[in-house]
Design an enzyme around this catalytic site. Structure first.
Site, PDB file in Angstrom:
ATOM      1  CE  LYS A 187     -10.352  -3.242  -2.532  1.00  0.00           C
ATOM      2  NZ  LYS A 187      -8.869  -3.039  -2.290  1.00  0.00           N
ATOM      3  CB  THR A 217      -5.394  -2.080  -0.711  1.00  0.00           C
ATOM      4  OG1 THR A 217      -4.696  -0.882  -0.363  1.00  0.00           O
ATOM      5  CG2 THR A 217      -5.817  -2.792   0.562  1.00  0.00           C
ATOM      6  CE  LYS A 272      -3.977   0.365   2.262  1.00  0.00           C
ATOM      7  NZ  LYS A 272      -4.235   1.728   2.739  1.00  0.00           N
TER       8      LYS A 272
END
Length: 337
Positions: A274, A130, A206
């Site tokens: 993150k 990701t 995503k």
């Protein structure tokens, strides 16, 4: 695996990163051989499933003590990334942009080669991490410069889903390269969504998908806190909610965990943060604010500052009840000192 850990044992053979493509391309990649970089909970589960499907899997691992463990699981472990350079496909499942960049680019100024300089022309980097759409586009361009393919294929699902081959994969890249990777993706997930040729688009999907889940968890956490504050058991409300308008997987799975106060380590808060920061950067770039995601960011920072960094993102429920004035017994032991 940290950035420094990843680059510390990359190839130092001294081979020139500027070696002509035509010379490096004389021997074609070994068909069927798959490399894996990033052997955390997700990466290990995926590598095991690939081995079970009949692939020879070269697993790059930093720690020597992991070697026997991975070999016992049917993998071919190595501590030298150069051993992956003959693979037809190398999968990366790494924590962030910096980690993937270091694996791909290496450190040429130190004689450290990465995948772009080491893989054979025609090989494919299947990036399942990701990361930002910008990083995905940059890495795709770098691989193309070396005559290699790059397919972005981030996944929706946790380690349990990975072990059960129940991941949902979002793939993007050149059509022929995506199709070459299809048997691998079919061995890892229950469904693959191909969303075009731009790898960055898969990563954008995503990231924004994770934001839908994160904000859903935050909202569930807040309403549970309201019910508790009013002296009511929140479970009947959750049962009604998930049996009517909000019967999706995310609402059912995470509401149950929040009500049960199940915050066992899973998708750890720093990794969620993150993703949140990457998503907010994507939104800023697009000129489309996401204020609800900003709330989640602040909640995550609060939780991490309270020592909950090892907990799953369901710990947003813990933070919500604390913010509502409850004295909650900490689910993690106090730090030494």
């Amino acid at each position: 695996m940290s950035k420094d850990d990843i680059i510390s044992t990359l190839d130092r053979s001294g081979a020139s990163a500027a070696e002509p493509v035509e010379q490096r391309g004389r021997r074609q990649p070994v068909l069927g051989e798959i490399g894996v970089v990033g052997l955390g909970h997700m990466g290990t589960a995926m590598a095991i499933n690939l081995a079970a499907a009949g692939h020879r899997v070269m697993a790059y691992v930093r720690r020597r003590e992991k070697m026997d463990e991975l070999a016992a699981l049917g993998l071919a472990p190595t501590r030298d990334i150069v051993d992956l350079f003959d693979c037809a496909v190398v999968i990366s499942m790494l924590p962030d942009d910096a980690a993937v960049r270091d694996v791909v680019l290496g450190r040429p100024e130190l004689g450290i080669k990465g995948l772009a300089a080491g893989l054979k022309p025609g090989a494919i980097h299947l990036s399942m991490s990701t990361i930002s759409s910008t990083a995905a586009s940059e890495l795709a361009s770098e691989h193309a410069r070396h005559g290699q393919g790059y397919v972005a294929a981030p996944v929706f699902g946790n380690p349990d889903a990975a072990r059960a081959r129940q991941l949902f994969v979002v793939a993007a890249g050149a059509a022929a390269e995506v199709e070459r990777c299809r048997p691998i993706l079919d061995s890892l997930g229950q469904k693959t969504f191909v969303v075009g040729t731009d790898p960055g688009h898969a990563n954008l999907i995503k990231l924004l998908g994770n934001m839908v889940t994160a904000t859903a968890i935050e909202m569930l956490a807040e309403v549970v806190a309201v019910f508790l504050r009013r002296g009511h058991d929140p479970k009947p409300f959750i049962d009604i909610l998930t049996s009517t308008m909000f019967g999706g997987r995310a609402h059912k799975i995470y509401s149950d965990k929040i009500v049960r106060q199940s915050y066992a380590p899973g998708f750890a808060l720093p990794l969620v943060l993150k993703d949140v920061r990457l998503a907010l950067a994507e939104a800023e770039k697009a000129g489309a604010p996401m204020p609800s995601v900003s709330v989640v960011r602040d909640r995550l920072i609060t939780g991490i500052s309270r020592g909950y960094g090892d907990l799953d993102w369901t710990a947003l429920g813990l933070i919500a009840v604390e913010e509502a004035g409850f004295n909650v017994v900490s689910p993690v032991p106090p730090r030494a000192g």
